[in-house]
Write a protein that holds these residues in place. Structure first.
Motif, PDB file in Angstrom:
ATOM      1  N   ALA A 116       0.839  -1.202   0.000  1.00 56.58           N
ATOM      2  CA  ALA A 116       0.000   0.000   0.000  1.00 56.58           C
ATOM      3  C   ALA A 116       0.872   1.249   0.000  1.00 56.58           C
ATOM      4  O   ALA A 116       0.584   2.226  -0.697  1.00 56.58           O
ATOM      5  CB  ALA A 116      -0.919  -0.016   1.220  1.00 56.58           C
ATOM      6  N   SER A 135       0.718   4.050  -2.951  1.00 61.91           N
ATOM      7  CA  SER A 135       0.342   5.447  -2.712  1.00 61.91           C
ATOM      8  C   SER A 135       1.547   6.372  -2.768  1.00 61.91           C
ATOM      9  O   SER A 135       1.462   7.526  -2.365  1.00 61.91           O
ATOM     10  CB  SER A 135      -0.335   5.570  -1.352  1.00 61.91           C
ATOM     11  N   ARG A 159      -3.442  -2.978  -5.325  1.00 60.46           N
ATOM     12  CA  ARG A 159      -4.355  -2.121  -4.564  1.00 60.46           C
ATOM     13  C   ARG A 159      -5.714  -2.026  -5.254  1.00 60.46           C
ATOM     14  O   ARG A 159      -6.764  -2.158  -4.617  1.00 60.46           O
ATOM     15  CB  ARG A 159      -3.754  -0.724  -4.451  1.00 60.46           C
ATOM     16  N   ASP A 160      -5.706  -1.834  -6.583  1.00 63.64           N
ATOM     17  CA  ASP A 160      -6.974  -1.731  -7.292  1.00 63.64           C
ATOM     18  C   ASP A 160      -7.801  -2.998  -7.115  1.00 63.64           C
ATOM     19  O   ASP A 160      -9.012  -2.936  -6.876  1.00 63.64           O
ATOM     20  CB  ASP A 160      -6.716  -1.473  -8.773  1.00 63.64           C
ATOM     21  N   ILE A 176      -9.361  -2.955  -3.668  1.00 56.54           N
ATOM     22  CA  ILE A 176     -10.477  -2.019  -3.525  1.00 56.54           C
ATOM     23  C   ILE A 176     -11.710  -2.547  -4.244  1.00 56.54           C
ATOM     24  O   ILE A 176     -12.821  -2.525  -3.701  1.00 56.54           O
ATOM     25  CB  ILE A 176     -10.071  -0.641  -4.085  1.00 56.54           C
ATOM     26  N   ARG A 232     -13.385  -5.207  -2.220  1.00 56.58           N
ATOM     27  CA  ARG A 232     -14.142  -4.692  -1.072  1.00 56.58           C
ATOM     28  C   ARG A 232     -15.430  -4.027  -1.535  1.00 56.58           C
ATOM     29  O   ARG A 232     -16.501  -4.223  -0.945  1.00 56.58           O
ATOM     30  CB  ARG A 232     -13.291  -3.682  -0.299  1.00 56.58           C
ATOM     31  N   LEU A 233     -15.317  -3.226  -2.584  1.00 59.70           N
ATOM     32  CA  LEU A 233     -16.514  -2.576  -3.112  1.00 59.70           C
ATOM     33  C   LEU A 233     -17.544  -3.620  -3.535  1.00 59.70           C
ATOM     34  O   LEU A 233     -18.735  -3.520  -3.215  1.00 59.70           O
ATOM     35  CB  LEU A 233     -16.153  -1.718  -4.325  1.00 59.70           C
ATOM     36  N   ALA A 242     -19.362  -5.057  -0.628  1.00 57.68           N
ATOM     37  CA  ALA A 242     -20.315  -4.137  -0.012  1.00 57.68           C
ATOM     38  C   ALA A 242     -21.570  -4.010  -0.875  1.00 57.68           C
ATOM     39  O   ALA A 242     -22.701  -4.065  -0.379  1.00 57.68           O
ATOM     40  CB  ALA A 242     -19.665  -2.769   0.200  1.00 57.68           C
ATOM     41  N   LEU A 246     -21.781   9.922   0.552  1.00 55.63           N
ATOM     42  CA  LEU A 246     -20.513   9.560   1.185  1.00 55.63           C
ATOM     43  C   LEU A 246     -19.339  10.218   0.464  1.00 55.63           C
ATOM     44  O   LEU A 246     -18.423  10.753   1.091  1.00 55.63           O
ATOM     45  CB  LEU A 246     -20.351   8.027   1.192  1.00 55.63           C
ATOM     46  N   GLN A 270     -16.778  13.041   1.960  1.00 59.04           N
ATOM     47  CA  GLN A 270     -15.320  12.884   1.960  1.00 59.04           C
ATOM     48  C   GLN A 270     -14.645  14.089   1.322  1.00 59.04           C
ATOM     49  O   GLN A 270     -13.632  14.582   1.817  1.00 59.04           O
ATOM     50  CB  GLN A 270     -14.933  11.616   1.193  1.00 59.04           C
ATOM     51  N   ARG A 298     -20.548  -0.045   5.842  1.00 60.44           N
ATOM     52  CA  ARG A 298     -19.644  -0.831   5.009  1.00 60.44           C
ATOM     53  C   ARG A 298     -19.236  -0.042   3.771  1.00 60.44           C
ATOM     54  O   ARG A 298     -18.061  -0.038   3.388  1.00 60.44           O
ATOM     55  CB  ARG A 298     -20.324  -2.128   4.570  1.00 60.44           C
ATOM     56  N   LEU A 299     -20.213   0.600   3.160  1.00 57.86           N
ATOM     57  CA  LEU A 299     -19.881   1.413   1.995  1.00 57.86           C
ATOM     58  C   LEU A 299     -18.882   2.500   2.367  1.00 57.86           C
ATOM     59  O   LEU A 299     -17.888   2.732   1.662  1.00 57.86           O
ATOM     60  CB  LEU A 299     -21.145   2.070   1.438  1.00 57.86           C
ATOM     61  N   ALA A 300     -19.158   3.156   3.470  1.00 54.03           N
ATOM     62  CA  ALA A 300     -18.289   4.256   3.881  1.00 54.03           C
ATOM     63  C   ALA A 300     -16.865   3.756   4.062  1.00 54.03           C
ATOM     64  O   ALA A 300     -15.900   4.379   3.613  1.00 54.03           O
ATOM     65  CB  ALA A 300     -18.804   4.875   5.178  1.00 54.03           C
ATOM     66  N   ARG A 301     -16.737   2.595   4.706  1.00 48.94           N
ATOM     67  CA  ARG A 301     -15.392   2.070   4.917  1.00 48.94           C
ATOM     68  C   ARG A 301     -14.716   1.791   3.590  1.00 48.94           C
ATOM     69  O   ARG A 301     -13.543   2.111   3.390  1.00 48.94           O
ATOM     70  CB  ARG A 301     -15.465   0.805   5.770  1.00 48.94           C
ATOM     71  N   ALA A 302     -15.442   1.148   2.687  1.00 48.55           N
ATOM     72  CA  ALA A 302     -14.833   0.807   1.397  1.00 48.55           C
ATOM     73  C   ALA A 302     -14.426   2.077   0.648  1.00 48.55           C
ATOM     74  O   ALA A 302     -13.313   2.168   0.112  1.00 48.55           O
ATOM     75  CB  ALA A 302     -15.812  -0.026   0.560  1.00 48.55           C
ATOM     76  N   LEU A 303     -15.309   3.056   0.635  1.00 53.77           N
ATOM     77  CA  LEU A 303     -14.990   4.293  -0.084  1.00 53.77           C
ATOM     78  C   LEU A 303     -13.840   5.039   0.581  1.00 53.77           C
ATOM     79  O   LEU A 303     -12.955   5.579  -0.086  1.00 53.77           O
ATOM     80  CB  LEU A 303     -16.231   5.187  -0.149  1.00 53.77           C
ATOM     81  N   GLU A 304     -13.868   5.038   1.892  1.00 52.14           N
ATOM     82  CA  GLU A 304     -12.796   5.701   2.625  1.00 52.14           C
ATOM     83  C   GLU A 304     -11.440   5.071   2.296  1.00 52.14           C
ATOM     84  O   GLU A 304     -10.448   5.759   2.047  1.00 52.14           O
ATOM     85  CB  GLU A 304     -13.061   5.586   4.129  1.00 52.14           C
ATOM     86  N   ASP A 305     -11.418   3.746   2.305  1.00 52.93           N
ATOM     87  CA  ASP A 305     -10.172   3.057   1.973  1.00 52.93           C
ATOM     88  C   ASP A 305      -9.719   3.428   0.570  1.00 52.93           C
ATOM     89  O   ASP A 305      -8.532   3.660   0.328  1.00 52.93           O
ATOM     90  CB  ASP A 305     -10.374   1.540   2.061  1.00 52.93           C
ATOM     91  N   ALA A 306     -10.667   3.451  -0.344  1.00 54.69           N
ATOM     92  CA  ALA A 306     -10.301   3.780  -1.725  1.00 54.69           C
ATOM     93  C   ALA A 306      -9.676   5.175  -1.776  1.00 54.69           C
ATOM     94  O   ALA A 306      -8.651   5.391  -2.414  1.00 54.69           O
ATOM     95  CB  ALA A 306     -11.539   3.716  -2.620  1.00 54.69           C
ATOM     96  N   ARG A 307     -10.321   6.101  -1.072  1.00 54.19           N
ATOM     97  CA  ARG A 307      -9.790   7.456  -1.050  1.00 54.19           C
ATOM     98  C   ARG A 307      -8.411   7.502  -0.393  1.00 54.19           C
ATOM     99  O   ARG A 307      -7.490   8.127  -0.902  1.00 54.19           O
ATOM    100  CB  ARG A 307     -10.752   8.345  -0.283  1.00 54.19           C
ATOM    101  N   ALA A 364      -6.297   5.334  -0.342  1.00 57.78           N
ATOM    102  CA  ALA A 364      -5.304   4.736  -1.224  1.00 57.78           C
ATOM    103  C   ALA A 364      -4.969   5.660  -2.389  1.00 57.78           C
ATOM    104  O   ALA A 364      -4.173   5.307  -3.250  1.00 57.78           O
ATOM    105  CB  ALA A 364      -5.810   3.389  -1.744  1.00 57.78           C
ATOM    106  N   GLY A 365      -5.588   6.805  -2.411  1.00 53.93           N
ATOM    107  CA  GLY A 365      -5.247   7.766  -3.458  1.00 53.93           C
ATOM    108  C   GLY A 365      -5.897   7.471  -4.792  1.00 53.93           C
ATOM    109  O   GLY A 365      -5.409   7.899  -5.833  1.00 53.93           O
ATOM    110  N   LEU A 366      -6.980   6.723  -4.764  1.00 52.18           N
ATOM    111  CA  LEU A 366      -7.628   6.369  -6.021  1.00 52.18           C
ATOM    112  C   LEU A 366      -8.397   7.570  -6.574  1.00 52.18           C
ATOM    113  O   LEU A 366      -9.082   8.281  -5.839  1.00 52.18           O
ATOM    114  CB  LEU A 366      -8.596   5.218  -5.777  1.00 52.18           C
ATOM    115  N   LEU A 417     -13.081   5.355  -9.452  1.00 55.84           N
ATOM    116  CA  LEU A 417     -13.933   4.748  -8.438  1.00 55.84           C
ATOM    117  C   LEU A 417     -15.363   4.603  -8.952  1.00 55.84           C
ATOM    118  O   LEU A 417     -15.987   3.541  -8.844  1.00 55.84           O
ATOM    119  CB  LEU A 417     -13.914   5.638  -7.188  1.00 55.84           C
TER     120      LEU A 417
END
Lengths: 133, 133, 133, 133
Positions: free
Chosen positions: C23, C27, C88-89, C92, C95-96, C99, C120, C124, D95-104, D106-108, D113
Motif C-alpha cells: 500500500a 500510494s 491495490r486496485d 479495492i 471490497r466494493l 459491499a 458519502l 469525503q 460498510r460502503l463508507a469504509r470501502a470508499l474511505e479506503d479507496a480514497r 489509497a489515493g484512487l 472509483l
DNA sequence: GTGGTCTAGACCACC
DNA sequence: GTGGTCTAGACCACT
C-alpha cells in the motif's frame, strides 16, 4: 605467480597454498631448480599469514617437492615434476570420478552424458582458440 | 528415503533438503501423486528442525514441484518430473564443466582426459553389472 | 511509516506487513529506489518478531516489489509502483464488490444505494477540503 | 430460513444470529406478527447451541424487534420492520463508507472509483437477470 | 550495521 | 494426524 586463497574453503589455506604450488610444478609453470618466491612474499601476495605459508612448505618438503637451502631460499626439487603430475592426475581423476558417479546415480543415460562431455570440451577448445587469436 | 544433510555445507540445510527431494523426483524414486514423508518425519530423519524442512517445501511448492494439501500432506505435483529432470541435468552439466575446466587449466592433454573418462565409465558399468548379478 | 498489525486478524501478521508495504508503494509513500526501514526496525515498530518481517519481505521480493542487497538493506524495486497499484486496485474492487453485493442481497433499492454513495463521496470531499484549508 | 453461521467470524455467533433475523425482517422475508422458528429449531439449523440462540432473541427483544409470548413462541413485533430497515441501512452505509474511505485513502481517482461502481452494479444486474430468466 | 538461516517450542487450522 | 505461522534467541555473511 597468482594466488587465490579462499580462507573459508573446504581445504584449509595452507593446503590450498601447497596445492597451488604442486599445480604450478605439474604444469611446468615452475621447474626443478627454480627458486620459489620468499615465504613472506607469498604470504603478502596470498593475503595469508607467513606461518600458513611455512606450514605448506614443510608439507611439500616432506613430499620431496621442494627443498629449502638455509640462508638461500626454497627450491623446486629434482623429482618434483613427476610427483606433482601424479598428484594432479589423481586430483583430476577423483573429481571426474565424482562427477560421473553422480551423473550415474542420478540415472542419466550414458549417451547423453557423452554428448555433454563432447559439447563441453568443444566449447573449451573454442574459447581457447578465441583467446589465442 | 535416505537423508544426509551436512549442517555446514556450502548449501544451507533447507536447500540441501530441497535438492534431495528434486533428485528423488528426477530419478523417479518418488513419482507425481506420491505423498512425501511428513514434515516432522523428514525433520527427524534428516536431523533437522521441522521449520527447516518447511522452508524447503515452500521453495519446492513455488517451483511447482510439490503441492501441499492442508491437513493431508505434501504431494509430488504433476509436472514435477520434467522440472526436476531439467534441474538435475543443469546440476550435472555444471559439475562436469567445472571438472573439465580444471583439467584443462592443469594443462592435461585431451587424449589423456578422454582415456580417463573412458576408464571411469567402464569401471562404473562393471560395478553395476556385478551388483545386478 | 506507521504500523498497525493485528496479531489475530483474518490475515496472518506477515501478510499484513506485506500488504502495508504494498500500500505504501502504491500510494507513493515510498518510491522505487527508496530503502525500507530495517527488518529489525519494522519488527520493533510493528510489535512483531523479525522473522515475521523477514517472511513478508521474502514474499515481496518474489513479487518483484522489493530487492534486498545483503549487508545494505531492502530497497523498493523498479517496477514496484505498477505492481502495487494493480494489487491495490484489485483489493479495492473486491471490497466494493462485497459491499454492493451485500446491499443488493439486503433488498436495497438501487436508487437509494446511489444516493448514499453520492452522499458519502460528497462528505469525503468536504472533509478533504476542510483539511487542506 | 437459511442459516450460515461462522463460529470464528469477527462477530460472535449470537450476534450473527440476531443480524440474520434483523435482515430477514428488513427484507420482509418475515413480517410483523409472524412466529419465528423455535429456539431449538434454529439451534439445530444453525449448528449452534440453543443458549446462543436464546441470547440473540433476548437482544432482539430488548430492541423491540421480537416479543416472546410465553408458552406460545417468539413473534416479530409490530414496529420491527422500521427498526430493522434502519439497522440494515446503517450497516450498509457503514460498510460502503469504509470501502470508499479506503479507496480514497489509497489515493484512487474518483472517476475510476465511479467507473468501478458502475461496472459492479451493472454486473450484478446482469447476474440477476440471468437468474430470473 | 545490514539480512539470512538455523534451532526450539508453541499455537492454530484442517481432516 | 497433517501443515502453517508465530515467537525467541543464536550464529553467520556481507559492508
Amino acid at each position: 605467480m597468482k594466488w587465490t586463497i579462499d580462507p573459508k574453503g573446504s581445504l584449509p589455506p595452507s593446503d590450498q597454498i601447497a596445492a597451488r604450488i604442486r599445480a604450478a610444478v605439474a604444469s611446468a609453470e615452475i621447474a626443478p631448480g627454480d627458486r620459489l618466491p620468499s615465504v613472506r612474499q607469498i604470504a603478502t601476495d596470498a593475503l595469508v599469514n607467513p606461518n600458513t605459508v611455512a606450514r605448506a612448505i614443510r608439507q611439500l618438503e616432506w613430499e620431496h617437492v621442494v627443498e629449502t637451502r638455509p640462508g638461500d631460499g626454497v627450491f623446486v626439487a629434482n623429482g618434483a615434476a613427476d610427483i606433482c603430475k601424479q598428484w594432479r592426475d589423481g586430483e583430476i581423476r577423483t573429481r571426474l570420478a565424482r562427477a560421473l558417479e553422480d551423473a550415474r546415480a542420478a540415472g542419466l543415460a550414458q549417451g547423453q552424458l557423452l554428448v555433454w562431455i563432447g559439447e563441453l570440451i568443444r566449447d573449451q577448445e573454442e574459447a581457447d582458440f578465441r583467446k589465442q587469436s
